[in-house]
Design an enzyme around this catalytic site. Structure first.
Site, PDB file in Angstrom:
ATOM      1  N   ARG A  63      -0.781  -1.692 -15.298  1.00 31.10           N
ATOM      2  CA  ARG A  63      -0.840  -0.754 -14.176  1.00 31.10           C
ATOM      3  C   ARG A  63      -0.818  -1.478 -12.828  1.00 31.10           C
ATOM      4  NH1 ARG A  63      -3.465   4.370 -13.465  1.00 31.10           N
ATOM      5  NH2 ARG A  63      -5.151   3.445 -12.282  1.00 31.10           N
ATOM      6  N   LYS A  72      -5.619   1.494 -34.462  1.00 28.97           N
ATOM      7  CA  LYS A  72      -6.797   2.323 -34.331  1.00 28.97           C
ATOM      8  C   LYS A  72      -7.561   2.038 -33.030  1.00 28.97           C
ATOM      9  CE  LYS A  72     -10.789   0.271 -36.052  1.00 28.97           C
ATOM     10  NZ  LYS A  72     -10.840  -1.143 -35.999  1.00 28.97           N
ATOM     11  N   HIS A 131      -5.000  -4.384 -39.300  1.00 28.24           N
ATOM     12  CA  HIS A 131      -4.758  -5.830 -39.321  1.00 28.24           C
ATOM     13  C   HIS A 131      -5.223  -6.482 -40.629  1.00 28.24           C
ATOM     14  CE1 HIS A 131      -8.955  -6.299 -37.928  1.00 28.24           C
ATOM     15  NE2 HIS A 131      -8.876  -7.546 -38.320  1.00 28.24           N
ATOM     16  N   LYS A 178      -3.565  -9.918 -43.398  1.00 28.21           N
ATOM     17  CA  LYS A 178      -4.261 -11.142 -43.833  1.00 28.21           C
ATOM     18  C   LYS A 178      -3.601 -11.670 -45.104  1.00 28.21           C
ATOM     19  CE  LYS A 178      -8.719  -9.776 -41.860  1.00 28.21           C
ATOM     20  NZ  LYS A 178      -9.169 -10.753 -40.886  1.00 28.21           N
ATOM     21  N   HIS A 212      -9.958  -0.467 -42.819  1.00 31.28           N
ATOM     22  CA  HIS A 212      -9.895  -1.756 -43.533  1.00 31.28           C
ATOM     23  C   HIS A 212     -10.420  -1.669 -44.973  1.00 31.28           C
ATOM     24  CE1 HIS A 212      -9.061  -2.978 -39.556  1.00 31.28           C
ATOM     25  NE2 HIS A 212     -10.289  -3.224 -39.152  1.00 31.28           N
ATOM     26  N   LYS A 222     -22.484  -5.043 -39.472  1.00 31.94           N
ATOM     27  CA  LYS A 222     -22.527  -6.072 -38.432  1.00 31.94           C
ATOM     28  C   LYS A 222     -23.896  -6.747 -38.462  1.00 31.94           C
ATOM     29  CE  LYS A 222     -19.002  -4.188 -35.483  1.00 31.94           C
ATOM     30  NZ  LYS A 222     -17.892  -5.008 -35.988  1.00 31.94           N
TER      31      LYS A 222
HETATM   32  C1  BG6 Z   1     -11.851  -4.376 -36.146  1.00 29.57           C
HETATM   33  C2  BG6 Z   1     -13.136  -3.637 -35.846  1.00 29.57           C
HETATM   34  O1  BG6 Z   1     -10.868  -3.484 -36.574  1.00 29.57           O
HETATM   35  O2  BG6 Z   1     -12.087  -5.331 -37.165  1.00 29.57           O
HETATM   36  C3  BG6 Z   1     -14.220  -4.612 -35.437  1.00 29.57           C
HETATM   37  O3  BG6 Z   1     -12.913  -2.709 -34.801  1.00 29.57           O
HETATM   38  C4  BG6 Z   1     -14.367  -5.711 -36.471  1.00 29.57           C
HETATM   39  O4  BG6 Z   1     -15.443  -3.930 -35.232  1.00 29.57           O
HETATM   40  C5  BG6 Z   1     -13.026  -6.333 -36.820  1.00 29.57           C
HETATM   41  O5  BG6 Z   1     -15.247  -6.684 -35.930  1.00 29.57           O
HETATM   42  C6  BG6 Z   1     -13.162  -7.279 -37.996  1.00 29.57           C
HETATM   43  O6  BG6 Z   1     -11.953  -7.958 -38.180  1.00 29.57           O
HETATM   44  P1  BG6 Z   1     -11.911  -9.412 -38.803  1.00 29.57           P
HETATM   45  O7  BG6 Z   1     -10.454  -9.727 -38.902  1.00 29.57           O
HETATM   46  O8  BG6 Z   1     -12.657 -10.312 -37.867  1.00 29.57           O
HETATM   47  O9  BG6 Z   1     -12.575  -9.315 -40.138  1.00 29.57           O
END
Ligand code: BG6
Length: 486
Positions: free
Chosen positions: A56, A157, A187, A191, A249, A333
């Site tokens: 922006r 997301k 993502h 992996k 995930h 977490k």
């Molecule tokens: C993200 C989440 O999609 O994945 C995060 O929003 C999380 O909260 C992260 O920490 C974990 O990804 P990775 O690749 O570090 O296991």
């Protein structure tokens, strides 16, 4: 880095234009550009690519480079990548100042992009912005003629906070792009070890005969993080572990473990099989769901809140292969270790020839187990029972067969975004989520979120493995925690 010579032919990707909308944001400088840079250093992104950082406000190239370098540093450690590689990479990067709330604000960008656009050269738009802006961004792309048949759109997301809002966001995208132009990133699918799970299951014959309810006792999926919510508190507190991690995930990992073998390794067939798993998930009863919150979370967020930072559940899949096999899934977490693992525990042997009366010696019984380490220390462990060496009779003890991908392949494993961004340029949607998968995952998750609103999570100590032991104890099982000393 001299990977270029060793890249397999299938790794070649066509020259493309990447347009990162929200290009100065956190995701862009932390993940997207470092991934493109690493692929440039490896020779997959060539000098024919153009990379556009769209923001922006006016963007200062030097500031951008500084930020980028700090995020690339850890990826490059131990690799021979000189300063001049970053110099050359930055020559591919162009900056554009666009206010997507203003009609025709992408006209300048279109003038630069359209002359080179062709069927062989896709324009890839990455919406690295809040989903509330997706509709406006799609319209801006459309009105300047950039929604070409060969254009692609990448999103990730949060794609909504429930099924209805996810549908709405996706409808906005689908009013401009077709499903086969939309790449929804999870993502975890990028992996290496997650993809290896498919290789393990579908490129080897030895597991398939055992991969069912006749031989498997239970499956555990753990995605444990040591970090807390940090500076993402305002997002996270509205989202929680179920929507942040489970909906995407963990359910994707579950699908890859549980899916039937597709007839071909292509986008539609792989995604059809994953969808079937999601559609076969049995709704979870309240007693099979445990929610937790780490003790200092409210302090970090600055308010008293009941958002869950930990979720564990027992999932059943109602189909022939998995009937009766519990899948125990947990994520949280501020746990003891950062580790993502899938543990397949096989049933005990039906009869023991080594005890004198032939009955199975429950005390000495250690079931066979296959442990798939998604991260870190990617690899596999197969737990077998062997004879303890030496005299003294047939004494059995558990032994391990270990495969460490790091040691075996002696190569840097590319980050998830590196693989996924190259797949977008190649037009391969296999590792991206199709809309029906996303909606089916929400359908499973929406009732869990309803439960959350009625429940106070259990408080757990930071550095523990969370509060869900009872979930397994009532089934006479226990969690297999990731090893810390690998
Ligand atoms: C993200 C989440 O999609 O994945 C995060 O929003 C999380 O909260 C992260 O920490 C974990 O990804 P990775 O690749 O570090 O296991």
């Amino acid at each position: 880095m001299t990977e270029t010579e060793t890249l397999p032919k299938s790794a070649i990707v066509p020259a493309s234009d990447y347009v990162i909308i929200g290009g100065t944001g956190d995701l862009s400088v932390r993940k997207i550009f470092p991934a493109l840079f690493m692929r440039y250093a490896a020779g997959q992104v060539t000098n024919d690519f153009r990379l556009f950082v769209v923001g922006r406000q006016e963007i200062n190239a030097r500031d951008f480079r500084e930020k980028l370098e700090s995020h690339c540093a850890s990826l490059m450690s131990g690799l021979d990548v000189g300063e001049e590689v970053m110099d050359r990479f930055m020559e591919l990067v162009q900056f554009a100042c666009v206010d997507i709330s203003q009609p025709m604000s992408m006209a300048g960008l279109a003038e630069t992009l359209l002359p080179l656009a062709s069927d062989e050269r896709p324009v890839i738009f990455y919406l690295s912005i809040a989903p509330s802006l997706f509709s406006a961004a799609s319209q801006r792309i459309h009105e300047v003629g950039l929604a070409l048949p060969q254009s692609r759109l990448v999103v990730e997301k949060p794609l909504g906070h429930d099924r209805a809002s996810s549908r709405e966001i996706n409808d906005a995208l689908l009013s401009v792009f077709s499903e086969d132009q939309i790449y929804r990133i999870d993502h975890y699918l990028g992996k290496e070890t997650v993809q290896n799970l498919m290789a393990l299951r579908f490129a080897n014959v030895i597991f398939e005969a055992l991969w069912n309810n006749r031989y498997i006792d239970n499956i555990q999926i753990t995605v444990a993080e040591t970090i807390g919510v940090g500076d993402r508190a305002s997002y996270y507190d509205n989202y929680g572990a179920i929507r942040d991690m489970l909906q995407n995930h963990l359910l994707q990992l579950l699908c890859l473990v549980a899916m039937e073998p597709p007839a071909r390794f292509n986008a539609d067939q792989v995604r059809n099989e994953k969808l079937r798993v999601l559609q076969a998930l049995r709704p979870v009863d309240a007693e099979n769901l445990t929610l937790g919150q780490y003790q200092d979370y409210p302090h970090e967020v600055g308010v008293k809140t009941t958002t869950e930072t930990y979720v564990a559940l027992k999932v059943l899949i109602d189909n022939w292969r998995w009937a009766g096999v519990p899948f125990y899934i947990r994520t949280g977490k501020k746990l003891k270790t950062r580790a993502s693992e899938i543990v397949i525990t096989f049933k005990n042997r039906p009869h023991d020839i080594f005890t004198s009366d032939g009955s199975v010696d429950q005390e000495a019984e250690v079931p066979n187990r296959l442990i798939i380490r998604v991260q870190p220390n990617e690899g596999l462990t197969l737990l077998l029972t062997s004879k303890e060496p030496g005299p003294g009779g047939m004494r059995l003890f558990p032994s391990e067969l270990n495969l460490s991908f790091g040691e075996t392949f002696q190569e840097r494993l590319p980050e998830a975004y590196e693989r996924l961004l190259m797949d977008v340029a190649r037009g391969n949607q296999t590792l991206f989520m199709r809309l029906d998968e996303v909606l089916a995952a929400w359908e499973f998750v929406d009732p869990l979120v309803d439960t959350v609103t009625k429940r106070i999570p259990l408080i757990y100590r930071s550095g523990s493995m969370g509060p869900a032991d009872n979930l397994l104890i009532k089934d006479a099982r226990y969690w297999i925690d990731p090893k810390e000393d690998l």
